[in-house]
Every structure is written in structure tokens, then in C-alpha cells.
Design a protein around this motif. Structure first.
Motif: not given
Lengths: 127, 197
Positions: B39-41, B82-87, B140-147
Motif C-alpha cells: 500500500r505504501m508503494a 510484483r510491486i516493481t511490475d505494478w510500478y 508520505a515521504a517514503l512514497r516520494k522516494l524512488p522505488l
């Protein structure tokens, strides 16, 4: 300075970890229910794979591959081995080699007593 | 006892039951954290659930027979894949929407709903509020970082993996993990300066 920074970093990381762990506790019932369903289905998938009647265990599959590879190597070596041309290929050839029908051969056997006597008397020798 | 050392049908059934129970226990243990990471990603609870479900299925299908000691790293390896695929999929969709001027589906999902939930783990309400604010700001800050930085940080800080385990889960070298993690910590410390008292 570095020690101070790492201490600060450690405190920050601990705080972050505590925050993450606390966030795990606050999931709504709907989400938890969907997670549980997904988990149950995943376990069923693993069960079905484990119980499958035609499932071949990994060690059997590996052993099968190894045996097949060895069989291919042996067969290849066997096929590639240069064959020696044997002088005798069938029963007729054996007769020719033994020459049993040859008249000369039969004469030799018939005159065997004579040659034996000749050797005994010494007339057949050159001395 | 069978002379060949083979398992009897009963023994095989017991083993299968044990393995199912162990798998169920393991998935129950990691599902909330996995959902939190997804969810964070992704920023979307629905997408996060899909990601976790897909991860569980693939894990059960591919790695359930592996030793239990390896499960944790393998599970997070699938999750982050899977998260990378989603990205990647989302990046393509966003580009498509940007080209055609369509509004994005997730524009209204910027705020994390969990940030509004009261923290009941702390006996001190003030501390609970502080932690809750910090967690919301951190997410919120994490979400703005590169994956990759995000992944390195959550695997190390949240899951408690060491560099080698994180490298295995992320499918990259330990040197890359150190770089991503260090950059993430540095960026987060700057962004969350106000909470560091």
C-alpha cells in the motif's frame, strides 16, 4: 560527529520501525478478511500441488533426466564405435572358411594314418 | 516401518498437513506487513491487496516446498518483484493518460487513510498522536522516494533484513542496497527533521 550521526540515525530508524509496526495493527475488517481469503486460497494451491496424483517428486525428475542423459551418451558411443568387418557373416560363410566340403581336406583326414606311419618310419624326413 | 524408508500414505498426509499449517502460519505472520509495504508503494489499498494476493499465490506455487528458513526472503523477493511490475504498468498508464489529458484514477488517493487512525499501542495519548503523525509523515515521504530506495528502506527498517537478505529480496548487489538505503535514510531524515527531537 560520526558516532553522533549514527546514534541519531539509529533513533530515527527505531522510531520508523515502531511506526511501521503500529500501522500493521490498524487494518480494517474488510482488508483483513480479504487477506485471510487470499491466504486460504494460497494454502489450497500449495496443497493441491503437494497432493497431485501425477506429481513427480523433484528427485525423481532429476534422476530421470540424469538417466536419460547417460542413456543418450551410451547410445551415441555405441553407434559411433567403428565396426570391425568380420570375415564370417553367416552359416554359409563358416562352411567356406572351414572348407568342410573341400575334397582335399577330406583326403588329408583319410590319409592321416599313412602320414602317421610315414613320420614313425622316418621316411618322410629330410635327414 | 517401510524397508525403503518411503513415507506411508498416512505419513505423507501428516507431512502435507504439517506443511499446510506451517505455510498458513507464515502467511498469516507476513500478510499485514506485506499489505502495508504494497500500500505504501502503490498508494492504493485495492492495488495493494491484488499485489499481496498475487504474491501469496506465486509463493505457494513456487516455494512452498523450500525449507521454511528461506521463506521470508523468498516471499519478499516475490512481493517486491510484483510491486516493481505494478510500478512499470502504472508508469505506462500514467504516460498514456498524460498524453491524452485524461485525469488519473489515483489523484484523490494521495492521503493515506491509515494516517487518520488513532494509535492504540501507546498508553500515552500525546505520544500516540506524535507517533501517528510521524508515521503518516514517514509514509508520505517514503512514497516520494524512488522505488528502489523505498524498497531498501522498508526491507531493512521494517522487516529487519540485513544487507545480504535485502539484496536477495531486491535482486541486486549488496553495494546497490547500501547505496539505496543510505540515500533513503538521508532523504527521510531531512524531510522528517521536525520529528527528530
Amino acid at each position: 560527529m560520526n558516532e553522533k550521526l549514527s546514534e541519531k540515525e539509529a533513533r530515527f530508524l527505531e522510531k520508523a520501525r515502531q511506526g511501521f509496526l503500529a500501522s500493521e495493527e490498524h487494518l480494517d475488517a474488510g482488508t483483513l478478511s480479504r487477506l485471510r481469503d487470499a491466504r486460504v486460497r494460497a494454502v489450497e494451491v500449495a496443497d493441491a500441488r503437494g497432493r497431485g496424483f501425477f506429481r513427480i517428486p523433484n528427485w525423481t525428475r532429476d534422476g530421470g533426466f540424469a538417466t536419460a542423459a547417460a542413456a543418450v551418451v551410451v547410445f551415441t558411443i555405441w553407434v559411433d564405435t567403428p565396426r570391425q568387418e568380420l570375415p564370417v557373416k553367416n552359416a554359409d560363410d563358416i562352411e567356406i572358411v572351414l572348407n568342410v566340403d573341400s575334397v582335399d581336406n577330406i583326403d588329408i583326414y583319410e590319409d592321416l594314418d599313412f602320414y602317421e606311419w610315414l613320420a614313425g618310419t622316418g621316411n618322410g624326413s629330410s635327414s | 516401518m517401510l524397508p525403503c524408508g518411503c513415507l506411508s500414505p498416512r505419513g505423507r498426509g501428516d507431512k502435507s498437513l504439517d506443511q499446510s499449517a506451517a505455510l498458513n502460519r507464515f502467511l498469516a505472520q507476513v500478510e499485514r506487513r506485506a499489505f502495508g509495504m504494497a500500500r505504501m508503494a502503490s498508494g492504493s489499498p485495492d492495488d495493494a491487496l491484488d499485489i499481496v494476493q498475487d504474491t501469496m499465490f506465486n509463493f505457494a506455487r513456487l516455494y512452498a516446498n523450500r525449507p521454511e528458513g528461506e521463506w521470508n526472503v523468498l516471499f519478499y523477493k516475490i512481493l517486491h518483484s510484483r510491486i516493481t511490475d505494478w510500478y512499470r504498468r502504472t508508469a505506462v498508464r500514467r504516460r498514456f493518460h498524460d498524453w491524452f489529458g485524461k485525469p488519473r484514477d489515483d489523484e484523490a488517493d494521495e492521503e493515506d487513510p491509515m494516517a487518520r487512525v488513532a494509535d492504540s499501542t501507546s498508553p500515552d495519548p500525546a505520544e500516540g498522536v506524535m507517533r501517528q503523525e510521524f508515521t503518516g509523515a514517514l509514509q508520505a515521504a517514503l512514497r516520494k522516494l524512488p522505488l528502489r530506495q523505498q524498497q531498501a528502506f522498508v526491507l531493512r527498517a521494517w522487516e529487519g533484513f540485513d544487507t545480504a537478505q535485502t539484496a536477495l529480496a531486491m535482486g541486486c548487489s549488496e553495494g546497490s542496497v547500501k547505496t539505496h538505503y543510505s540515500r533513503a535514510v538521508h532523504a527521510l531524515q531531512i524531510k522528517l527533521e521536525e520529528f527528530q527531537s
